[in-house]
Write an enzyme that holds these catalytic residues in place. Structure first.
Site, mmCIF file in Angstrom:
data_model
loop_
_atom_site.group_PDB
_atom_site.id
_atom_site.type_symbol
_atom_site.label_atom_id
_atom_site.label_comp_id
_atom_site.label_asym_id
_atom_site.label_seq_id
_atom_site.Cartn_x
_atom_site.Cartn_y
_atom_site.Cartn_z
ATOM 1 N N HIS B 122 0.866 -1.178 0.000
ATOM 2 C CA HIS B 122 0.000 0.000 0.000
ATOM 3 C C HIS B 122 0.908 1.236 0.000
ATOM 4 C CE1 HIS B 122 -2.813 2.913 1.898
ATOM 5 N NE2 HIS B 122 -3.800 2.099 1.567
ATOM 6 N N ASP B 200 2.850 -4.744 8.047
ATOM 7 C CA ASP B 200 1.682 -3.893 7.873
ATOM 8 C C ASP B 200 0.459 -4.803 7.988
ATOM 9 O OD1 ASP B 200 -0.544 -2.610 6.883
ATOM 10 O OD2 ASP B 200 0.435 -1.834 5.080
ATOM 11 N N GLN B 203 -4.791 -5.098 6.785
ATOM 12 C CA GLN B 203 -5.757 -6.101 6.331
ATOM 13 C C GLN B 203 -5.590 -7.396 7.121
ATOM 14 O OE1 GLN B 203 -8.118 -5.273 4.254
ATOM 15 N NE2 GLN B 203 -7.222 -3.329 3.623
ATOM 16 N N LYS B 226 -10.547 -0.613 10.404
ATOM 17 C CA LYS B 226 -10.781 -1.763 9.533
ATOM 18 C C LYS B 226 -11.233 -2.977 10.341
ATOM 19 C CE LYS B 226 -7.355 -0.214 6.195
ATOM 20 N NZ LYS B 226 -8.040 0.257 4.994
ATOM 21 N N CYS B 365 -4.823 2.864 -3.742
ATOM 22 C CA CYS B 365 -3.596 3.184 -2.980
ATOM 23 C C CYS B 365 -2.496 2.155 -3.175
ATOM 24 C CB CYS B 365 -3.872 3.350 -1.495
ATOM 25 S SG CYS B 365 -4.956 4.693 -1.111
HETATM 26 C C1 LIG Z 1 -2.500 -2.944 3.477
HETATM 27 C C2 LIG Z 1 -2.807 -1.562 3.972
HETATM 28 N N1 LIG Z 1 -1.843 -0.832 4.531
HETATM 29 C C3 LIG Z 1 -2.061 0.393 5.011
HETATM 30 C C4 LIG Z 1 -3.305 0.979 4.952
HETATM 31 C C5 LIG Z 1 -3.488 2.369 5.489
HETATM 32 O O1 LIG Z 1 -4.341 2.379 6.571
HETATM 33 P P1 LIG Z 1 -4.834 3.751 7.203
HETATM 34 O O2 LIG Z 1 -5.345 4.573 6.073
HETATM 35 O O3 LIG Z 1 -5.893 3.340 8.159
HETATM 36 O O4 LIG Z 1 -3.662 4.370 7.880
HETATM 37 C C6 LIG Z 1 -4.352 0.262 4.374
HETATM 38 C C7 LIG Z 1 -5.700 0.827 4.275
HETATM 39 O O5 LIG Z 1 -6.160 1.377 3.318
HETATM 40 C C8 LIG Z 1 -4.094 -1.037 3.869
HETATM 41 O O6 LIG Z 1 -5.061 -1.758 3.294
#
Ligand SMILES: Cc1ncc(COP(=O)(O)O)c(C=O)c1O
Lengths: 136, 407
Positions: B122, B200, B203, B226, B365
């Site tokens: 991401h 990370d 998910q 999430k 993203c």
């Molecule tokens: C794999 C992954 N990493 C990071 C994020 C970023 O999360 P957040 O926007 O809650 O900081 C997301 C969410 O969109 C994600 O799916």
């Protein structure tokens, strides 16, 4: 038809649909029937970059009027482009400057033009306005 | 007890209509919906317990502090961490990774050292490292994935052999591919080379229980929103001995022991990393949110239904002409990103929306990943435990109809 009359006609056409999907079916049809523009009009300098759908816009000024050709890789966007061209093609710059583009909202497609969508359509309208301002 | 029959009663938002159609919410990978236990908790917190924490001697502040700290204990137990002070609250996964890109890099990296990420990250696990590279002269390297979306372990092993690599920052489950990375194995490979690992888990926490002790990950990041909690709250887990060495990311109130105009002594963990007034109610509501998540993961009914949905949707998508799924390796969560020849992703998402089906479209993203597959956007349907097989069927039917309208 004047620009205003054309806008009213479109709003009336869309008022006939009660179902959202029917509206989109109509837009898709318009998109499919939008004249294909030559590949060389789809060069990168005419590309309006959006996050999702891309829009190419080619414009010219002739005999005091503005003419537009446009295309998109997304068919619904193309349908909306077809509506924009119907309204704005062959108009004098002042007419375009005086118009507020509100018919898009009136037919319920405001979402498609919201800046958060960051699609090429928003930039396309900005380009049309810029262009009109340049030649007025 | 939550069961597959009654789970939807906990989510008032799901009984909504959109455009006159029943809402089918399949954008859970972006944010999940909140159960009544979390909604009610937040409301009663505002009504009865709101005060700042760790600061005052009065009764309300004591209650708020207890609730705040019980959020921390809930996360500790959820991640199976050893110590409470290993749980740092941030505003989300993104903030957790940014914290790492400052504090870890400052503590453990010199100019020329390397941080390895994977091809399936991401933007939140790419951009902070690029910014750190510009700031500090570290280098960012990318470990490739296989075409089916699984991580290429051989290549990873090779890349990590470079003595300059200090950290591997890798996703647990990609938000595009839905394929579960073998975290335990990855950690072993990294640790063999003396490389620390940040996972990370944005998910990952939602679909597979993680024990940070069993997997031995050094750092784990996730977002509350999430996993049934509100937005604006996230977690960074880190091993105590590593966090202890790392300097704070932000300075301010609460993160200090003593302050003079000449010098500040930082507070011990975890407060060292929690400068300023935190999102107190959201931290506290992680407790009901994670308890809800635990009840689901303890219940085989949900495991079975998730498997059914994965099998059903995979099978049905595969028979659609010109459709390609990104991420076909197993194990796979019920998250499906796909493209269809001759049909634009945005068109499909718009038509599905008008049918009441909420999906995501575009680059979600993860631009480098989607571009590496040769696409400019995808359609993504991501299921949560409250989604039913019947909803999956309606989704497939709606998708067929959308495609026939568009082709
Ligand atoms: C794999 C992954 N990493 C990071 C994020 C970023 O999360 P957040 O926007 O809650 O900081 C997301 C969410 O969109 C994600 O799916």
């Amino acid at each position: 038809m004047t620009l205003k009359e054309e806008e009213i006609a479109i709003v009336e056409e869309f008022a006939m649909f009660d179902e959202w999907l029917d509206k989109y079916e109509y837009l898709i049809d318009l998109g499919k029937n939008l004249p294909i523009i030559p590949e060389d009009s789809k060069s990168d300098d005419k590309l309006i970059k959006g996050c999702q759908s891309r829009v190419w816009l080619d414009s010219k000024f002739e005999d005091g009027k503005l003419f537009f050709q446009a295309d998109s890789d997304a068919i619904i966007t193309k349908g909306i482009i077809a509506l924009l061209i119907r309204v704005y093609n062959g108009r004098e710059p002042q007419e375009i400057i005086d118009s507020d583009f509100s018919f898009i909202e009136k037919i319920g497609l405001k979402d498609n033009l919201s800046p958060t969508r960051a699609n090429g359509l928003v930039s396309m309208i900005q380009q049309i306005k810029l262009f009109a301002n340049e030649y007025r | 007890m939550i069961s597959v029959e009654n789970i939807r009663d906990n989510f008032p938002i799901l009984s909504q209509k959109v455009y006159g159609k029943s809402l089918i919410y399949l954008d859970n990978a972006a944010t999940s919906q909140r159960p009544l236990s979390v909604i009610d908790f937040q409301e009663s917190f505002s009504r009865e317990c709101n005060a700042n924490v760790h600061r005052a001697v009065h009764s309300l502040s004591g209650i708020a502090t207890d609730l705040y700290e019980s959020g921390r204990e809930a996360v500790r137990s959820f991640l199976d961490a050893e110590y409470k002070e290993e749980i740092i609250f941030t505003s989300g996964t993104t903030a957790s990774i940014n914290l790492m890109a400052h504090s870890f890099v400052e503590a453990f990296c010199a100019r020329g050292d390397v941080i390895v990420i994977s091809q399936a990250e991401h933007h939140s696990n790419i951009v902070p490292w690029q910014m750190a590279a510009l700031r500090t002269g570290i280098e960012v390297k990318v470990a490739p994935i296989n075409r089916d979306g699984s991580i290429d372990l051989e290549e990873l092993r090779e890349i990590l052999k470079d003595k300059r690599v200090k950290l591997l920052s890798i996703t647990h489950i990609s938000n595009v591919l839905g394929v579960v990375n073998p975290i335990q194995e990855i950690v072993k490979i990294a640790h063999n080379q003396g490389v620390k690992v940040l996972v990370d888990g944005a998910q990952g926490v939602v679909h597979s229980l993680i024990s940070v002790r069993e997997t031995d990950v050094d750092f784990y990041a996730f977002s509350g929103h999430k996993i049934y909690a509100p937005t604006g709250i996230g977690v960074l887990y880190g091993k105590r001995e590593l966090l202890d060495i790392m300097p704070p990311f932000m300075g301010g109130g609460d993160m200090v022991d003593t302050v003079t105009f000449e010098k500040t002594i930082y507070a011990p963990l975890p407060l060292k990393f929690e400068a300023g007034t935190q999102n107190i109610a959201a931290v506290a509501s992680l407790k009901p949110a994670l308890e809800f998540a635990m009840q689901i993961s303890d219940n085989d009914e949900f495991v079975n239904r998730e498997r059914q949905i994965v099998e059903y949707v995979t099978k049905e998508l595969n028979v659609i002409e010109g459709l390609t799924i990104l991420g076909t390796a197993t194990p796979k969560i019920p998250l499906f990103s796909f493209v269809i020849d001759g049909v634009h992703h945005e068109d499909v998402a718009q038509i599905l929306d008008k049918m009441g089906v909420a999906v995501r479209s575009g680059l979600v993203c993860a631009e480098p990943l989607i571009n590496s597959y040769g696409y400019t956007g995808i359609i993504r349907a991501s299921f949560a435990p409250y989604n039913t097989l019947e909803e999956a069927q309606i989704f497939i039917k709606s998708l067929h109809r959308a495609i026939s309208m568009l082709k």
